[in-house]
Design a protein around this motif. Structure first.
Motif, short mmCIF file in Angstrom:
data_model
loop_
_atom_site.label_atom_id
_atom_site.label_comp_id
_atom_site.label_asym_id
_atom_site.label_seq_id
_atom_site.Cartn_x
_atom_site.Cartn_y
_atom_site.Cartn_z
N UNK A 1 0.84 -1.21 0.00
CA UNK A 1 0.00 0.00 0.00
C UNK A 1 0.87 1.25 0.00
N UNK A 2 1.89 1.22 0.87
CA UNK A 2 2.81 2.37 0.92
C UNK A 2 3.49 2.58 -0.41
N UNK A 3 3.82 1.45 -1.09
CA UNK A 3 4.50 1.57 -2.38
C UNK A 3 3.62 2.32 -3.36
N UNK A 4 2.30 2.00 -3.33
CA UNK A 4 1.38 2.69 -4.24
C UNK A 4 1.38 4.19 -3.94
N UNK A 5 1.43 4.54 -2.64
CA UNK A 5 1.46 5.96 -2.27
C UNK A 5 2.68 6.64 -2.89
N UNK A 6 3.84 5.99 -2.77
CA UNK A 6 5.06 6.58 -3.32
C UNK A 6 4.99 6.67 -4.85
N UNK A 7 4.44 5.61 -5.48
CA UNK A 7 4.37 5.63 -6.94
C UNK A 7 3.45 6.75 -7.42
N UNK A 8 2.32 6.94 -6.72
CA UNK A 8 1.40 8.01 -7.14
C UNK A 8 2.05 9.38 -6.90
N UNK A 47 9.79 2.70 -6.47
CA UNK A 47 8.65 2.02 -5.87
C UNK A 47 8.33 0.74 -6.64
N UNK A 50 10.63 -2.06 -5.74
CA UNK A 50 10.46 -2.61 -4.39
C UNK A 50 9.22 -3.48 -4.31
N UNK A 51 8.52 -3.69 -5.46
CA UNK A 51 7.25 -4.43 -5.41
C UNK A 51 7.42 -5.93 -5.24
N UNK B 3 1.78 3.51 7.31
CA UNK B 3 1.09 4.06 6.14
C UNK B 3 0.79 5.54 6.37
N UNK B 6 3.89 7.47 5.77
CA UNK B 6 4.20 7.62 4.35
C UNK B 6 3.26 8.62 3.68
N UNK B 10 4.56 11.88 1.84
CA UNK B 10 4.30 12.14 0.42
C UNK B 10 3.52 13.44 0.25
N UNK B 107 0.96 2.04 -13.37
CA UNK B 107 1.28 1.37 -12.11
C UNK B 107 0.32 0.22 -11.83
#
Lengths: 100, 308
Positions: A1-8, A47, A50-51, B3, B6, B10, B107
């Motif tokens: 979930x955090x990865x999605x935040x960073x990608x967005x 991101x 790191x998936x 979360x 983060x 962000x 993504x």
């Protein structure tokens, strides 16, 4: 979930950088926008890397390479901007000065 | 909990990036950009990419910040015509949003990548840090070409020098007030930076660090010392400077050619000597990176514009 935040966040940074590159006439601010595009793409790539099961070292190495090359490109761009200003007294591209 | 951290991080990154783009005034934009680099470095640490975090903090925020601040000061002193004010630009906004949405779509649409298993191949390199292993072994081509790209950029910057300035010392003349902040830090920071930068290079073999991060810290040391007047800036024609610029790519290239002469592939290091050979290449690269980055940031020789 955090990865999605960073990608967005990375995707938004790229969009923001493209806006700045197109909309801002002052050349130093264009260089900053160009750097935003780069670091946004790096964040997206990092991101994505790191998936998997383990954190992938290959994108990280590519990103470090990219950060250094971005600095080299920025230094060249800044040099060109200073040379333009010294020669013509402009901080914008000549055909964008004083739009009517 | 993590979360929430983060999300907050962000959000902050996006806010300072927005400030850098739409904020009024170039100076404000530069300051926002430096803050952005530092926040982004925290983001990289959150992603577990500590080597990238170091590189972003040192290069993205540090050196790029010095570069932009110096350029802003020079443009202001040249009393150039101000940039015309512009309103919001709907075309640019549409393009930016479209690209951001396309990336967001990618993504979710693309399959999750499977990382190659480096654990099996890493012992061949003699390195404990996979990022260093990738940089100097598996993708050695990239790193070699990158060190040459740095030289190419430097040549481009030097070509902007005026003919009359060519033999002058590099960069602007700085005058640090004796006993002032810059003069004191110019003597206080270099020993700390030298130790830290060298440590980063040494530690990069097995832990966090590496030639690029260490080299950047050393470049910062050189910059501070030059700005404080402790270290005289070099001249373009100086042999020592030129040797330092090419030693890294040169040693790297020679090691690659040596491998070819010994019947292995270009840039292949046999596992038996991988560790010492990598260390030698890294040290040579660090010297070149540090010197190249420092002279890239101070810019071409310029004699006519004293700075106070």
């Amino acid at each position: 979930m955090s990865l999605t935040v960073f990608a967005m966040t990375g995707a938004s940074l790229v969009g923001l950088g493209i806006y700045g590159l197109l909309a801002l006439p002052q050349l130093l601010r264009r260089i900053i926008s160009f750097n935003l595009i780069g670091s946004g793409l790096f964040l997206f790539l990092g991101a994505a890397g790191a998936r998997g099961e383990a954190v992938d070292a290959v994108p990280q190495a590519l990103i470090i390479t990219g950060i250094v090359v971005a600095l080299a490109a920025s230094a060249l761009a800044v040099g060109l901007v200073v040379a333009l200003a010294r020669r013509s007294g402009l901080v914008v591209l000549p055909d964008e000065a004083n739009p009517r | 909990m993590s979360l929430a951290l983060d999300l907050a991080l962000c959000g902050l990154i996006l806010c300072v990036a927005l400030g850098a783009v739409v904020g009024r005034g170039v100076f404000r934009s530069v300051i926002f950009f430096i803050t952005y680099g530092l926040l982004l470095a925290i983001g990289w640490a959150r992603l577990g990419a500590k080597d990238v975090a170091l590189a972003e903090a040192a290069i993205g925020a540090g050196l790029t910040g010095v570069l932009l601040l110096t350029a802003h000061g020079r443009l202001r002193r040249m009393s150039v015509e101000r940039a015309p004010r512009v309103g919001p630009n709907p075309m640019a906004a549409t393009t930016g949003i479209a690209v951001a949405l396309a990336l967001g779509w990618a993504w979710f649409a693309l399959p999750a990548p499977t990382a190659p298993d480096l654990a099996a191949a890493l012992p061949l390199t003699g390195m404990g840090n996979p990022v260093t292993g990738v940089l100097l072994h598996f993708r050695a081509w990239d790193t070699l070409l990158e060190s040459i790209v740095l030289l190419a950029a430097l040549l481009g910057v030097w070509m902007l020098a005026r003919d009359v300035d060519w033999h002058a010392p590099l960069g602007l003349r700085y005058h640090a007030r004796p006993g002032g902040v810059l003069a004191s830090f110019g003597r206080l920071l270099p020993p700390i930076g030298l130790s830290f930068g060298s440590y980063l290079v040494w530690a990069g073999a097995d832990g966090t660090g590496g030639a690029f991060q260490g080299g950047t810290v050393l470049a910062a040391v050189v910059l501070v010392a030059m700005m404080a007047g402790v270290l005289p800036p070099p001249r373009v024609a100086q042999g020592g400077l030129r040797a330092a610029l090419v030693v890294g790519p040169g040693v790297f290239l020679l090691s690659g050619l040596l491998a070819v002469a010994l019947g292995m592939g270009f840039l292949t290091l046999p596992p038996a000597v991988a560790k010492p050979a990598t260390l030698i290449i890294e040290v040579a690269l660090t010297v070149s990176i540090a010197v190249t980055l420092a002279v890239l940031v101070i810019g071409p020789p310029d004699d006519k514009e004293p700075v106070r």
